[in-house]
Design an enzyme around this catalytic site. Structure first.
Site, PDB file in Angstrom:
ATOM      1  N   ASP A 133       0.816  -1.212   0.000  1.00  0.00           N
ATOM      2  CA  ASP A 133       0.000   0.000   0.000  1.00  0.00           C
ATOM      3  C   ASP A 133       0.855   1.270   0.000  1.00  0.00           C
ATOM      4  O   ASP A 133       0.515   2.253   0.649  1.00  0.00           O
ATOM      5  CB  ASP A 133      -0.914  -0.039   1.242  1.00  0.00           C
ATOM      6  CG  ASP A 133      -1.970   1.046   1.223  1.00  0.00           C
ATOM      7  OD1 ASP A 133      -2.364   1.481   0.137  1.00  0.00           O
ATOM      8  OD2 ASP A 133      -2.394   1.481   2.318  1.00  0.00           O
ATOM      9  N   CYS A 190     -27.249  -8.270  -3.551  1.00  0.00           N
ATOM     10  CA  CYS A 190     -27.055  -7.592  -2.256  1.00  0.00           C
ATOM     11  C   CYS A 190     -26.634  -6.135  -2.443  1.00  0.00           C
ATOM     12  O   CYS A 190     -25.775  -5.823  -3.276  1.00  0.00           O
ATOM     13  CB  CYS A 190     -25.993  -8.336  -1.450  1.00  0.00           C
ATOM     14  SG  CYS A 190     -25.612  -7.579   0.143  1.00  0.00           S
ATOM     15  N   CYS A 240     -13.195   4.000   8.682  1.00  0.00           N
ATOM     16  CA  CYS A 240     -14.596   3.580   8.772  1.00  0.00           C
ATOM     17  C   CYS A 240     -14.692   2.138   8.297  1.00  0.00           C
ATOM     18  O   CYS A 240     -14.089   1.767   7.292  1.00  0.00           O
ATOM     19  CB  CYS A 240     -15.480   4.481   7.914  1.00  0.00           C
ATOM     20  SG  CYS A 240     -17.217   3.976   7.893  1.00  0.00           S
ATOM     21  N   CYS A 247     -21.341  -6.267   5.372  1.00  0.00           N
ATOM     22  CA  CYS A 247     -21.192  -7.236   4.279  1.00  0.00           C
ATOM     23  C   CYS A 247     -21.455  -8.651   4.797  1.00  0.00           C
ATOM     24  O   CYS A 247     -20.798  -9.106   5.745  1.00  0.00           O
ATOM     25  CB  CYS A 247     -19.784  -7.160   3.684  1.00  0.00           C
ATOM     26  SG  CYS A 247     -19.497  -8.385   2.380  1.00  0.00           S
TER      27      CYS A 247
END
Length: 309
Positions: A133, A190, A240, A247
């Protein structure tokens, strides 16, 4: 002299990844990410990166790892679980679960270095670079391409038996290996993540406007938080997890076994009052070597003040 037969290189790497504590390992052939190119271009044109101007840099390198690291032949993608054993108490300002323990950049980088050393020691003079990252690498795209999961409607990588509470990292190596294939999408009809996002950052299935995300506001944005958003942050002070918490696949999440990701006990026990009265010294102690330091004390206090007012 190689100690591993060539036919076993791929399995050896996956076995070593498991030994080092990685959740899973997938491998894909390095090359141009053709499907991602128009999506990235559209995302940037719509200013979904907000003030994260660095996302506009190195466009070609983001899409083609061979331009980022010359000679790269394979992308080894790895997942490392961070789902905690315990979470914060109810009446508290919330920290994203990935930031509970020590900064993942350093924890994972050490594991990647060890994996690369094992590859070089047992396979041969392999050139490789580790990424966590911290470079123009489309982590989720490579993880999906190597069969570790699919990109969900909240733009996170999802895995059927694991969910999404894990870090993604890569090793770029100049070694040809056996390559994995992508898995099918299991989001179906969903819309839990779209329905739950309090700032409507998921503007369409599979499209997140980063400039509307609570994580963006509480971590990336360095200026004052917009007053128009008061009351929408749901007590999130750093990051957050809402779109992950709702999920359905995350009902399969299991606790990590990495001691370095365990939180300071005070983080779990603090009430809102404790956070509102936090001093710089306490902040430094609670978040020693934590990713929360990205906001610095002043940024964190800004977030708490915004939530309180």
């Amino acid at each position: 002299m190689n100690s591993i037969p060539k036919s076993n290189y791929t399995q050896y790497i996956k076995d070593e990844a498991q030994r080092l504590g990685f959740l899973s390992c997938g491998i894909s052939k390095a090359g141009f990410l053709e499907a991602e190119a128009p999506r990235l271009e559209s995302w940037l044109k719509q200013n979904h990166n907000g003030k994260m101007s660095y996302m506009e840099n190195h466009f070609d390198k983001r899409l083609d790892p061979t331009k980022l690291v010359e000679g790269t032949k394979s992308i080894i993608s790895l997942l490392l679980n961070y789902f905690p054993n315990q979470i914060q108490k109810e009446n508290s300002y919330k920290i994203s679960k990935y930031a509970y323990g020590q900064d993942y950049h350093f924890v994972i980088k050490d594991k990647l270095k060890e994996l690369l050393y094992a590859i070089q020691s047992n396979i041969g003079a392999i050139n490789g670079r580790a990424f966590v990252d911290s470079a123009p690498v489309l982590d989720k795209a490579w993880a999906a391409k190597s069969g570790l999961g699919w990109i969900g409607k909240n733009s996170n990588l999802l895995t059927q038996k694991v969910g999404s509470f894990y870090f993604i990292a890569e090793l770029f190596v100049d070694l040809e290996l056996e390559y994995d294939t992508s898995v099918t999408n299991h989001c179906g009809s969903c819309t839990a993540c779209l329905d739950a996002c309090p700032t409507s950052a998921i503007v369409a299935p599979y499209v997140v406007d980063g400039s509307k995300c609570i994580s963006y506001f509480t971590i990336e944005l360095k200026e004052n938080l917009p007053s128009s958003l008061k009351g929408t942050f749901k007590d999130w002070a750093f990051g957050c997890d809402i779109c992950q918490d709702v999920c359905p696949w995350n009902r399969f999440s299991k606790s990590h076994n990495e001691p370095l990701f365990d939180p300071n006990p005070e983080l779990l026990s603090f009430s809102k009052t404790d956070w509102e009265e936090i001093t710089e010294a306490t902040f430094a102690a609670v978040f020693k070597n934590s990713a929360v330091n990205r906001t610095k004390f002043d940024g964190f206090k800004r977030n708490i003040t915004f939530l309180k007012s």
